[in-house]
Design a protein around this motif. Structure first.
Motif, mmCIF file in Angstrom:
data_model
loop_
_atom_site.group_PDB
_atom_site.id
_atom_site.type_symbol
_atom_site.label_atom_id
_atom_site.label_comp_id
_atom_site.label_asym_id
_atom_site.label_seq_id
_atom_site.Cartn_x
_atom_site.Cartn_y
_atom_site.Cartn_z
ATOM 1 N N ILE A 144 32.208 -84.854 -13.548
ATOM 2 C CA ILE A 144 31.036 -85.302 -14.295
ATOM 3 C C ILE A 144 30.857 -84.403 -15.518
ATOM 4 C CG2 ILE A 144 28.564 -85.772 -14.242
ATOM 5 C CD1 ILE A 144 30.139 -87.552 -12.346
ATOM 6 N N ILE A 145 30.815 -85.006 -16.695
ATOM 7 C CA ILE A 145 30.661 -84.258 -17.945
ATOM 8 C C ILE A 145 29.344 -84.682 -18.587
ATOM 9 C CG2 ILE A 145 31.670 -83.745 -20.211
ATOM 10 C CD1 ILE A 145 34.404 -84.539 -18.977
ATOM 11 N N VAL A 146 28.382 -83.760 -18.644
ATOM 12 C CA VAL A 146 27.050 -84.052 -19.189
ATOM 13 C C VAL A 146 27.019 -83.566 -20.642
ATOM 14 C CG1 VAL A 146 24.574 -83.724 -18.921
ATOM 15 C CG2 VAL A 146 26.055 -83.797 -16.892
ATOM 16 N N LEU A 147 27.090 -84.494 -21.582
ATOM 17 C CA LEU A 147 27.285 -84.161 -22.993
ATOM 18 C C LEU A 147 26.124 -83.387 -23.596
ATOM 19 C CD1 LEU A 147 28.898 -87.528 -24.166
ATOM 20 C CD2 LEU A 147 30.001 -85.482 -23.252
ATOM 21 N N SER A 148 24.902 -83.625 -23.132
ATOM 22 C CA SER A 148 23.754 -82.906 -23.686
ATOM 23 C C SER A 148 23.735 -81.447 -23.249
ATOM 24 C CB SER A 148 22.451 -83.588 -23.255
ATOM 25 O OG SER A 148 22.360 -83.643 -21.840
ATOM 26 N N ARG A 149 24.554 -81.084 -22.256
ATOM 27 C CA ARG A 149 24.605 -79.706 -21.757
ATOM 28 C C ARG A 149 25.902 -78.987 -22.115
ATOM 29 N NH1 ARG A 149 21.644 -79.588 -15.801
ATOM 30 N NH2 ARG A 149 19.734 -80.675 -16.454
ATOM 31 N N ILE A 150 26.810 -79.699 -22.768
ATOM 32 C CA ILE A 150 28.078 -79.088 -23.174
ATOM 33 C C ILE A 150 27.814 -78.126 -24.330
ATOM 34 C CG2 ILE A 150 30.286 -79.573 -24.314
ATOM 35 C CD1 ILE A 150 30.423 -80.201 -21.398
ATOM 36 N N PRO A 151 28.370 -76.909 -24.311
ATOM 37 C CA PRO A 151 28.128 -75.927 -25.379
ATOM 38 C C PRO A 151 28.610 -76.416 -26.742
ATOM 39 C CG PRO A 151 29.164 -74.889 -23.469
ATOM 40 C CD PRO A 151 29.219 -76.360 -23.239
ATOM 41 N N ALA A 164 23.403 -86.685 -28.204
ATOM 42 C CA ALA A 164 22.050 -87.181 -28.499
ATOM 43 C C ALA A 164 21.054 -86.046 -28.687
ATOM 44 C CB ALA A 164 21.555 -88.152 -27.428
ATOM 45 N N VAL A 165 21.540 -84.815 -28.813
ATOM 46 C CA VAL A 165 20.694 -83.668 -29.153
ATOM 47 C C VAL A 165 20.879 -83.424 -30.658
ATOM 48 C CG1 VAL A 165 20.220 -81.226 -28.752
ATOM 49 C CG2 VAL A 165 21.024 -82.699 -26.861
ATOM 50 N N PRO A 166 19.829 -83.607 -31.478
ATOM 51 C CA PRO A 166 19.987 -83.617 -32.939
ATOM 52 C C PRO A 166 20.865 -82.509 -33.522
ATOM 53 C CG PRO A 166 17.742 -84.171 -32.371
ATOM 54 C CD PRO A 166 18.416 -83.814 -31.086
ATOM 55 N N GLU A 167 20.568 -81.255 -33.217
ATOM 56 C CA GLU A 167 21.347 -80.159 -33.795
ATOM 57 C C GLU A 167 22.780 -80.148 -33.285
ATOM 58 O OE1 GLU A 167 20.457 -78.310 -36.350
ATOM 59 O OE2 GLU A 167 18.695 -79.607 -36.308
ATOM 60 N N PHE A 171 26.222 -80.570 -35.444
ATOM 61 C CA PHE A 171 27.322 -79.619 -35.261
ATOM 62 C C PHE A 171 28.625 -80.376 -35.013
ATOM 63 C CE2 PHE A 171 30.118 -77.194 -32.486
ATOM 64 C CZ PHE A 171 30.236 -76.001 -33.180
ATOM 65 N N GLY A 172 28.553 -81.407 -34.174
ATOM 66 C CA GLY A 172 29.746 -82.200 -33.896
ATOM 67 C C GLY A 172 30.323 -82.831 -35.144
ATOM 68 N N PHE A 173 29.433 -83.377 -36.004
ATOM 69 C CA PHE A 173 29.902 -83.983 -37.247
ATOM 70 C C PHE A 173 30.535 -82.946 -38.173
ATOM 71 C CE2 PHE A 173 27.348 -87.769 -36.271
ATOM 72 C CZ PHE A 173 28.202 -88.752 -36.736
ATOM 73 N N SER A 174 29.997 -81.738 -38.189
ATOM 74 C CA SER A 174 30.508 -80.711 -39.101
ATOM 75 C C SER A 174 31.825 -80.107 -38.613
ATOM 76 C CB SER A 174 29.477 -79.595 -39.280
ATOM 77 O OG SER A 174 29.300 -78.862 -38.091
ATOM 78 N N GLU A 175 32.070 -80.144 -37.290
ATOM 79 C CA GLU A 175 33.235 -79.458 -36.739
ATOM 80 C C GLU A 175 34.369 -80.388 -36.312
ATOM 81 O OE1 GLU A 175 33.919 -76.269 -36.610
ATOM 82 O OE2 GLU A 175 32.038 -75.770 -37.607
ATOM 83 N N TYR A 176 34.060 -81.637 -35.993
ATOM 84 C CA TYR A 176 35.134 -82.508 -35.506
ATOM 85 C C TYR A 176 36.071 -82.891 -36.644
ATOM 86 C CZ TYR A 176 37.817 -86.102 -33.274
ATOM 87 O OH TYR A 176 38.882 -86.832 -32.783
ATOM 88 N N GLN A 177 37.356 -82.678 -36.440
ATOM 89 C CA GLN A 177 38.374 -82.987 -37.448
ATOM 90 C C GLN A 177 38.957 -84.368 -37.153
ATOM 91 O OE1 GLN A 177 39.100 -80.731 -40.056
ATOM 92 N NE2 GLN A 177 37.274 -79.764 -39.187
ATOM 93 N N VAL A 198 17.087 -90.205 -33.096
ATOM 94 C CA VAL A 198 17.753 -88.955 -32.701
ATOM 95 C C VAL A 198 17.912 -88.023 -33.888
ATOM 96 C CG1 VAL A 198 19.875 -87.956 -31.769
ATOM 97 C CG2 VAL A 198 18.941 -90.062 -30.785
ATOM 98 N N ILE A 199 18.329 -88.597 -35.038
ATOM 99 C CA ILE A 199 18.505 -87.803 -36.255
ATOM 100 C C ILE A 199 17.529 -88.315 -37.308
ATOM 101 C CG2 ILE A 199 20.085 -87.262 -38.158
ATOM 102 C CD1 ILE A 199 22.356 -87.299 -36.263
ATOM 103 N N ALA A 200 16.787 -87.393 -37.908
ATOM 104 C CA ALA A 200 15.870 -87.767 -38.986
ATOM 105 C C ALA A 200 16.680 -88.222 -40.186
ATOM 106 C CB ALA A 200 14.996 -86.572 -39.361
ATOM 107 N N MET A 201 16.284 -89.298 -40.791
ATOM 108 C CA MET A 201 16.985 -89.856 -41.937
ATOM 109 C C MET A 201 16.114 -89.760 -43.175
ATOM 110 S SD MET A 201 19.922 -90.777 -40.715
ATOM 111 C CE MET A 201 20.736 -92.128 -41.573
ATOM 112 N N PRO A 202 16.601 -89.898 -44.399
ATOM 113 C CA PRO A 202 17.945 -90.380 -44.665
ATOM 114 C C PRO A 202 19.016 -89.321 -44.393
ATOM 115 C CG PRO A 202 16.877 -89.824 -46.711
ATOM 116 C CD PRO A 202 15.837 -89.671 -45.643
#
Length: 266
Positions: A144-151, A164-167, A171-177, A198-202
């Motif tokens: 079981i992999i709980v994505l909101s608790r993954i470091p 689904a955790v905003p920050e 981080f995922g968008f900035s680091e995923y290649q 989940v994310i404030a826009m724009p």
């Protein structure tokens, strides 16, 4: 419209691009259509990803995944379905019912944005690491992999995107290649996060790209950066006296004369 399950599958397809694994989405496992969210199959050629996300360290030849977004619950019925998919798939790829592929070639994963509270009513969740658990379900053990608790780590960026955790999402968008051209998928993901608050826009792909460049531009040699700007753009905001002093410090008198003549011609 692309749905969360498909976004998740497409992103994992991108993650395993160029590696020793193939990814299949919505795998039909029976005559009556029963779709498995994601199937990751080890190939005979290719390499293992350099950094494996938390929870996938035990991957086998056939890896069956069920996925639940932050809008859904990973519950007992979900794991019943997953083990059912395992049985059907094992029969499907085996030479015959008397010669089944070995059970140790298979791994089962329940990937969920939210912690599966209801599962604790049915069986113990064994903590393996931050955000990673195991549960005994029938004859199989399910990771079981709980994505909101993954470091928040570079190797976990593919998981962080779906936390689904905003920050953590940012981080995922900035680091995923990304390995493939998926800007439309990124846009779709961002728009869905916006719609669900989940994310404030724009906040768009362009915003992400700008933030990424600003955060990493210090790693690029100055001469490489300057190649992208005209002479006028390079001189904007520079006081003429400051420029003159800079030229005197850096160049010989002959070079100073040549540079000043060149600037006068701009």
């Amino acid at each position: 419209m692309i749905q969360w399950h498909r976004l998740f599958g497409i992103t994992l397809t991108d993650f395993f691009t160029g590696t020793a694994y193939n990814v299949e989405l919505e795998k039909d496992l029976s005559i009556k259509q029963q779709l498995l969210d994601v199937l990751v199959i080890e190939k005979h050629e290719g390499k293992v990803p350099e950094q494996i996300p938390d929870g996938l360290e035990n991957m086998g030849k056939h890896n069956l995944m069920t996925y639940k977004s932050h809008q859904q619950a990973l519950d007992a019925w979900t794991l019943d379905e997953l083990t059912g998919h395992y049985v059907n798939y094992r029969k499907l790829i085996s030479p015959s019912h008397d010669r089944l592929v070995l059970p140790e070639d298979f791994r089962l994963y329940g990937v969920s944005a939210r912690y599966p509270e209801n599962l604790k009513k049915h069986a113990d969740l064994k903590l393996l690491g931050e955000g990673v658990y195991e549960i005994k379900w029938g004859s199989r053990t399910v990771r079981i992999i709980v994505l909101s608790r993954i470091p928040k780590k570079k190797k976990n960026a593919v998981w962080n995107l779906f936390s689904a955790v905003p920050e953590t999402v940012k981080f995922g968008f900035s680091e995923y290649q990304w390995r493939t051209e998926v800007s439309s998928v990124m846009n779709e993901m961002l728009l869905k996060y916006k719609a669900e608050g989940v994310i404030a826009m724009p906040y768009t792909v362009k915003d992400f790209q700008r933030e990424y460049v600003l955060e990493h531009i210090h790693k690029i040699p100055a001469d490489e950066v300057l190649k992208n700007f005209s002479a006028d753009d390079r001189l904007k905001g520079i006081n003429s006296n400051e420029l003159s002093e800079l030229i005197k410090k850096r160049f010989s008198k002959k070079e100073q004369k040549e540079i000043l003549e060149m600037l006068q011609g701009l």
